[in-house]
Design a protein around this motif. Structure first.
Motif: not given
Length: 182
Positions: A2-3, A5, A100-101, A104
């Protein structure tokens, strides 16, 4: 996946959805919000503390367990820095991680892989007097040593070494047994 925030949603989803941790208890210390995740395993004393700063920054993710006081002392002063997961050769930078990716994926790797290394404890009458922490599996000569005895400064420096005292019991704890990952 899932994205998300923000760090709070991301970390909460990973820990709580794993079934290994309960919803966190939050508190504020200065400018940081700290969430403490307690394990769902009644036999485990492990908890994870996550510190957030304003502007969606992750300052730390610390794993604690009272059976490893040396490791607990080690993580007390460990914080994330801007370039911790960057592949550009930079080190440190500003305190805390942006959401950020790359970051994460770095945090997810920590949570999935669990702890590495071991703690060697020297006990007398069931009390840990000294702990040696081996974090780098590739270099067993590199360790952190913590003295938990009540000896004064001079006895620590010039007195008998704790591991050579009579009645000392030695115990090794693999850190993976404290937190093996999600």
């Amino acid at each position: 996946m899932q994205e998300f925030k923000d760090w709070k949603g991301f970390i909460n989803q990973i820990l709580v959805d794993s079934g290994q941790f309960k919803n966190p208890v939050a508190e504020f210390k200065g400018e940081a919000e700290i969430e403490t995740y307690k394990t769902t395993d009644k036999k485990s004393l492990t908890e994870i503390k996550v510190g957030y700063l304003k502007d969606n920054l992750l300052i730390y993710l610390q794993i604690f367990n009272p059976t490893v006081p040396g490791y607990n002392k080690y993580v007390e002063g460990e914080y994330f820095y801007q370039h911790d997961f960057s592949g550009d050769g930079k080190t440190y930078g500003n305190p805390a991680l942006e959401f950020n990716e790359r970051n994460r994926n770095g945090v997810l790797s920590i949570l999935k892989n669990g702890l590495k290394g071991k703690e060697v404890q020297f006990l007398k009458n069931g009390k840990v007097l000294k702990s040696k922490l081996y974090i780098l599996e590739s270099d067993l000569n590199f360790n952190y040593s913590y003295d938990f005895s009540t000896r004064d400064f001079w006895k620590k420096i010039f007195g008998q070494k704790i591991d050579k005292m009579d009645g000392i019991e030695k115990r090794e704890i693999e850190l993976k047994s404290i937190f093996s990952g999600i």
